[in-house]
Each structure stands twice: as structure tokens, then as C-alpha cells.
Design a protein around this motif. Structure first.
Motif, PDB file in Angstrom:
ATOM      1  N   PRO A 175       0.813  -1.219   0.000  1.00 14.00           N
ATOM      2  CA  PRO A 175       0.000   0.000   0.000  1.00 14.00           C
ATOM      3  C   PRO A 175       0.847   1.269   0.000  1.00 14.00           C
ATOM      4  O   PRO A 175       0.456   2.281  -0.614  1.00 14.00           O
ATOM      5  CB  PRO A 175      -0.810  -0.112   1.296  1.00 14.00           C
ATOM      6  N   PHE A 176       1.996   1.220   0.662  1.00 16.94           N
ATOM      7  CA  PHE A 176       2.904   2.381   0.649  1.00 16.94           C
ATOM      8  C   PHE A 176       3.407   2.649  -0.759  1.00 16.94           C
ATOM      9  O   PHE A 176       3.397   3.804  -1.232  1.00 16.94           O
ATOM     10  CB  PHE A 176       4.082   2.128   1.589  1.00 16.94           C
ATOM     11  N   PHE A 177       3.820   1.601  -1.471  1.00 17.65           N
ATOM     12  CA  PHE A 177       4.278   1.773  -2.846  1.00 17.65           C
ATOM     13  C   PHE A 177       3.152   2.327  -3.722  1.00 17.65           C
ATOM     14  O   PHE A 177       3.373   3.215  -4.550  1.00 17.65           O
ATOM     15  CB  PHE A 177       4.766   0.435  -3.418  1.00 17.65           C
ATOM     16  N   GLN A 178       1.947   1.803  -3.547  1.00 21.13           N
ATOM     17  CA  GLN A 178       0.811   2.271  -4.356  1.00 21.13           C
ATOM     18  C   GLN A 178       0.597   3.766  -4.145  1.00 21.13           C
ATOM     19  O   GLN A 178       0.415   4.523  -5.110  1.00 21.13           O
ATOM     20  CB  GLN A 178      -0.460   1.509  -3.990  1.00 21.13           C
ATOM     21  N   GLU A 179       0.604   4.188  -2.881  1.00 18.08           N
ATOM     22  CA  GLU A 179       0.361   5.602  -2.571  1.00 18.08           C
ATOM     23  C   GLU A 179       1.468   6.481  -3.147  1.00 18.08           C
ATOM     24  O   GLU A 179       1.203   7.550  -3.705  1.00 18.08           O
ATOM     25  CB  GLU A 179       0.272   5.769  -1.044  1.00 18.08           C
ATOM     26  N   GLN A 180       2.699   6.027  -3.058  1.00 17.91           N
ATOM     27  CA  GLN A 180       3.829   6.795  -3.605  1.00 17.91           C
ATOM     28  C   GLN A 180       3.726   6.909  -5.118  1.00 17.91           C
ATOM     29  O   GLN A 180       3.965   7.974  -5.698  1.00 17.91           O
ATOM     30  CB  GLN A 180       5.148   6.118  -3.219  1.00 17.91           C
ATOM     31  N   THR A 186       6.961   8.895  -7.291  1.00 20.54           N
ATOM     32  CA  THR A 186       8.332   8.525  -6.933  1.00 20.54           C
ATOM     33  C   THR A 186       8.271   7.443  -5.860  1.00 20.54           C
ATOM     34  O   THR A 186       7.353   7.429  -5.047  1.00 20.54           O
ATOM     35  CB  THR A 186       9.119   9.742  -6.416  1.00 20.54           C
ATOM     36  N   VAL A 187       9.228   6.535  -5.892  1.00 22.20           N
ATOM     37  CA  VAL A 187       9.256   5.425  -4.941  1.00 22.20           C
ATOM     38  C   VAL A 187      10.667   5.268  -4.387  1.00 22.20           C
ATOM     39  O   VAL A 187      11.628   5.171  -5.161  1.00 22.20           O
ATOM     40  CB  VAL A 187       8.828   4.095  -5.606  1.00 22.20           C
ATOM     41  N   PRO A 188      10.811   5.241  -3.051  1.00 20.59           N
ATOM     42  CA  PRO A 188      12.123   4.935  -2.476  1.00 20.59           C
ATOM     43  C   PRO A 188      12.376   3.436  -2.512  1.00 20.59           C
ATOM     44  O   PRO A 188      11.487   2.641  -2.189  1.00 20.59           O
ATOM     45  CB  PRO A 188      12.004   5.454  -1.036  1.00 20.59           C
ATOM     46  N   LEU A 237       3.228  -2.665 -10.011  1.00 21.76           N
ATOM     47  CA  LEU A 237       2.356  -1.660  -9.398  1.00 21.76           C
ATOM     48  C   LEU A 237       2.318  -0.380 -10.234  1.00 21.76           C
ATOM     49  O   LEU A 237       1.268   0.261 -10.363  1.00 21.76           O
ATOM     50  CB  LEU A 237       2.831  -1.350  -7.978  1.00 21.76           C
ATOM     51  N   GLU A 238       3.443  -0.024 -10.816  1.00 18.42           N
ATOM     52  CA  GLU A 238       3.487   1.162 -11.691  1.00 18.42           C
ATOM     53  C   GLU A 238       2.548   0.986 -12.876  1.00 18.42           C
ATOM     54  O   GLU A 238       1.800   1.906 -13.235  1.00 18.42           O
ATOM     55  CB  GLU A 238       4.915   1.387 -12.193  1.00 18.42           C
ATOM     56  N   ARG A 239       2.534  -0.209 -13.472  1.00 17.23           N
ATOM     57  CA  ARG A 239       1.673  -0.449 -14.633  1.00 17.23           C
ATOM     58  C   ARG A 239       0.192  -0.338 -14.270  1.00 17.23           C
ATOM     59  O   ARG A 239      -0.640  -0.030 -15.124  1.00 17.23           O
ATOM     60  CB  ARG A 239       1.961  -1.848 -15.214  1.00 17.23           C
ATOM     61  N   HIS A 240      -0.130  -0.548 -13.007  1.00 20.22           N
ATOM     62  CA  HIS A 240      -1.527  -0.518 -12.582  1.00 20.22           C
ATOM     63  C   HIS A 240      -1.952   0.844 -12.023  1.00 20.22           C
ATOM     64  O   HIS A 240      -3.114   1.223 -12.171  1.00 20.22           O
ATOM     65  CB  HIS A 240      -1.781  -1.600 -11.523  1.00 20.22           C
ATOM     66  N   PHE A 241      -1.035   1.559 -11.370  1.00 23.26           N
ATOM     67  CA  PHE A 241      -1.462   2.734 -10.614  1.00 23.26           C
ATOM     68  C   PHE A 241      -0.833   4.059 -11.058  1.00 23.26           C
ATOM     69  O   PHE A 241      -1.312   5.116 -10.652  1.00 23.26           O
ATOM     70  CB  PHE A 241      -1.153   2.532  -9.117  1.00 23.26           C
ATOM     71  N   ALA A 242       0.206   4.020 -11.886  1.00 23.73           N
ATOM     72  CA  ALA A 242       0.864   5.273 -12.271  1.00 23.73           C
ATOM     73  C   ALA A 242       0.049   6.023 -13.326  1.00 23.73           C
ATOM     74  O   ALA A 242      -0.480   5.415 -14.261  1.00 23.73           O
ATOM     75  CB  ALA A 242       2.265   4.994 -12.793  1.00 23.73           C
ATOM     76  N   VAL A 243      -0.056   7.329 -13.152  1.00 27.12           N
ATOM     77  CA  VAL A 243      -0.701   8.167 -14.159  1.00 27.12           C
ATOM     78  C   VAL A 243       0.343   8.854 -15.040  1.00 27.12           C
ATOM     79  O   VAL A 243       0.006   9.443 -16.065  1.00 27.12           O
ATOM     80  CB  VAL A 243      -1.617   9.214 -13.499  1.00 27.12           C
ATOM     81  N   LYS A 244       1.592   8.772 -14.618  1.00 26.41           N
ATOM     82  CA  LYS A 244       2.705   9.248 -15.448  1.00 26.41           C
ATOM     83  C   LYS A 244       3.960   8.499 -15.003  1.00 26.41           C
ATOM     84  O   LYS A 244       3.931   7.748 -14.025  1.00 26.41           O
ATOM     85  CB  LYS A 244       2.878  10.757 -15.322  1.00 26.41           C
TER      86      LYS A 244
END
Length: 335
Positions: A175-180, A186-188, A237-244
Motif C-alpha cells: 500500500p505504501f508503494f501504491q500511494e507513492q 516517486t518510490v524509495p 504496481l506502476e503499470r496498474h497505478f501510475a498516471v505518469k
């Protein structure tokens, strides 16, 4: 096994506790006691289960022997879930982790023997294997205490069940990665090489209940779990939740972290057996004759250690496990 029995779950208001209660209720226990120190979490859980009459909520702390001993009266089975689990917090406040994870486990053992509980199931972690952080050290001690306790009574049986990261639990990184990804783009990331074991909470509880029924006491059951690179998880997760496009900031491994986690160590593998398709079982070096008879005819494992970078999930497999955890709803992004 659980029909018409009284079950105590320590730390029962967490994600594991919620799922465990869901799966125990259809087995028709007489009572399930939820033992924890968080009053508000108990109120929320009571409402979530619509004031189910089979649930009893008990405020208390595993650090307090008198509270534990009172909660354990007339109990048949204990699932010991209570622990301080966050690695950085345990590194910063080791004395608090010691009180909960070690002294708390000692209290569970003592109270179980006092009250003649039938079986105690201790839920452990891959971080207890060759530990380098304080959390792992306390859980390794907890495992040793539980397995040793099995020799103290012919009435009460003690077993450990060891697993890795469970998707959907409190504090899960997903969930932290999704929110980031969704909100900050950006993801740490500690390291692009880092790998971890993963399982859904539903799968973990199914395996927990099965091992609880199969175990005779004095052994460690190890859940077989899929593993992946954290960078691959982030990509899915990027493929599912990123808008850019997102930026991945590699921040380096934090104190107490490993690149790869381990579920069976080199030292343990010589006493490790294939129980079935979902479990390995580790026997202690001083295993009783009963334990040796129970497992001695099973095939021994051929690996030297069971580590999270041994066999990695593909993008598609990561996607499938996220769907099973109800974390994503679509698929077919990867071939």
C-alpha cells in the motif's frame, strides 16, 4: 480439532487476527478470545464482526503475566500473533521489542503450562533465520523458547510456524508503494537486488490452520512461499497505478535489513523434511523420539538453504498474487 473449543488469539486485532477469526468461526468453536492492548482496535473489530456472540474481547498485554494467565483460563488452543514487528522501530527501541517478543512469549508459555492448554501455535518470521536485526533476534529467541517448552509438559504441545511477508497485513510495503506511485510519482527503494517472500493473508491463514492441525509439537513448520525482486513488484504496481512516469530513488539498505530473506538456513537444512507441497518441517537437534517417528520417514530436502532469491516470480506471477490478495482487479498486462 477446533469444534466446541476455546481459542485465544494474542495480538488478534491485526490483519492476521481478522482473517484467522473469519476462518475459525465456521469451524464452530465455543469461544474465540481476542487478547490485545488496543481498546479502539478491539471496538472496531467487534463492530466488523457484528458483535458476534462467539467472540470475546480481552484487554491485556502479553508483557503482563497476570493478565495473560487470566486470559488463558479454560483455553484449549492459543495462536500467538502478538509481536513488535517493524524492523526500524525494534532497532531504535530494542528493550521494548525484547519485552513484547521475548518476555511476552515466556508469559504465554508459563500461562499455557499453568492452565493446561492443549496446543500453542507461535507464528514466526523469516527474519528469525540467521538474524541481523533486533526484531529477528527476538523472534529467533521466541522460536527457541517455544520449541524447548514442548519438553516441559506431556499435556501442552508447542509448535512454531514460520513464514515471510504477507500481502494485506498492517505495515505491508505494497500500500505504501501504491500511494507513492499514484500520488507522488516517486518510490524509495533500498536496492534493486532486494528480494522478499510474499503470500496473501488468506493463503497464509489457510496454511496456518492446516499446520496447526498437523503439528504434534516440538517442530517448526515452514510455509513454502513465492518470492520476487522488489523492483519487479514496483514495476507491476506502476503499470496498474501510475498516471505518469515514476522516479525510483535508490536509498540504500537500512540498518538491520538484508538483501535476501531466508526461511531455512544452512544449519537447519540437514534437519529439514518435505512435509507436503505447501510445507517443510524443521526438527530440532534434540528432537524427541515421538517427533522423529512422526517425520523421520519423510524425504529430506536437497537444498542447502531456502532463500528469497532462489526462484523469482515473473511479472505475470506477481500480478496474479496481487489479484488473489484483492489488491488489483485486472490482469493480462504481461505475457
Amino acid at each position: 480439532m477446533f469444534q466446541n473449543t476455546i481459542i485465544l488469539i494474542t495480538g488478534g486485532t491485526g490483519s492476521w487476527g481478522h482473517e484467522l477469526v473469519k476462518k475459525l468461526l465456521p469451524l464452530q468453536p465455543k469461544e474465540i478470545r481476542i487478547f490485545s492492548r488496543n481498546e479502539f482496535a478491539q471496538v472496531k473489530m467487534k463492530r466488523a464482526f457484528s458483535d458476534n456472540p462467539y467472540l470475546k474481547f480481552v484487554i491485556g498485554d502479553v508483557r503482563d503475566f497476570e493478565a495473560v494467565n487470566e486470559a488463558v483460563k479454560n483455553v484449549d488452543y492459543i495462536f500467538h500473533l502478538s509481536a513488535l514487528k517493524h524492523v526500524p522501530i525494534c532497532e531504535d527501541q530494542p528493550s521494548e521489542a525484547l519485552k513484547t517478543n521475548v518476555y511476552g512469549t515466556q508469559n504465554i508459555i508459563k500461562a499455557s503450562l499453568n492452565q493446561k492448554v492443549k496446543k500453542v501455535i507461535d507464528v514466526s518470521t523469516d527474519k528469525a533465520v540467521e538474524p541481523i536485526n533486533f526484531y529477528g533476534l527476538t523472534k529467533a529467541i521466541g522460536e527457541k523458547l517455544i520449541i524447548q517448552a514442548n519438553q516441559l509438559s506431556s499435556h501442552t504441545h508447542f509448535v512454531c510456524i514460520r513464514g515471510g511477508n504477507v500481502i494485506g497485513t498492517n505495515g505491508s510495503v505494497i500500500p505504501f508503494f501504491q500511494e507513492q506511485i499514484a500520488n507522488h510519482h516517486t518510490v524509495p527503494l533500498t536496492s534493486r537486488e532486494m528480494t522478499r517472500f510474499f503470500l496473501t493473508v488468506s493463503q497464509a491463514i489457510d496454511l496456518l490452520l492446516y499446520a496447526s492441525e498437523q503439528a504434534i509439537g516440538g517442530e517448526i513448520f515452514v510455509m513454502k512461499m513465492k518470492a520476487c525482486r522488489i523492483i519487479d513488484l514496483i514495476y507491476v504496481l506502476e503499470r496498474h497505478f501510475a498516471v505518469k512516469d515514476i522516479v525510483i530513488n535508490e536509498i540504500g539498505i537500512r540498518p538491520g535489513e538484508k538483501l535476501h530473506e531466508m526461511l531455512v538456513s544452512n544449519a537447519e537444512s540437514r534437519n529439514t523434511y518435505k512435509f507436503d507441497k505447501n510445507y517443510y518441517v524443521i526438527l530440532p537437534g534434540n528432537a524427541s523420539e515421538e517427533v522423529k517417528r512422526r517425520y523421520g520417514n519423510l524425504p529430506k530436502v536437497i537444498f542447502k538453504r531456502y532463500q528469497s532469491n532462489d526462484e523469482l516470480m515473473t511479472y505475470s506471477e506477481i500480478e496474479q498474487i496481487l489479484m488473489k490478495a484483492n489488491f488489483i482487479t485486472s490482469q493480462a498486462l504481461f505475457n
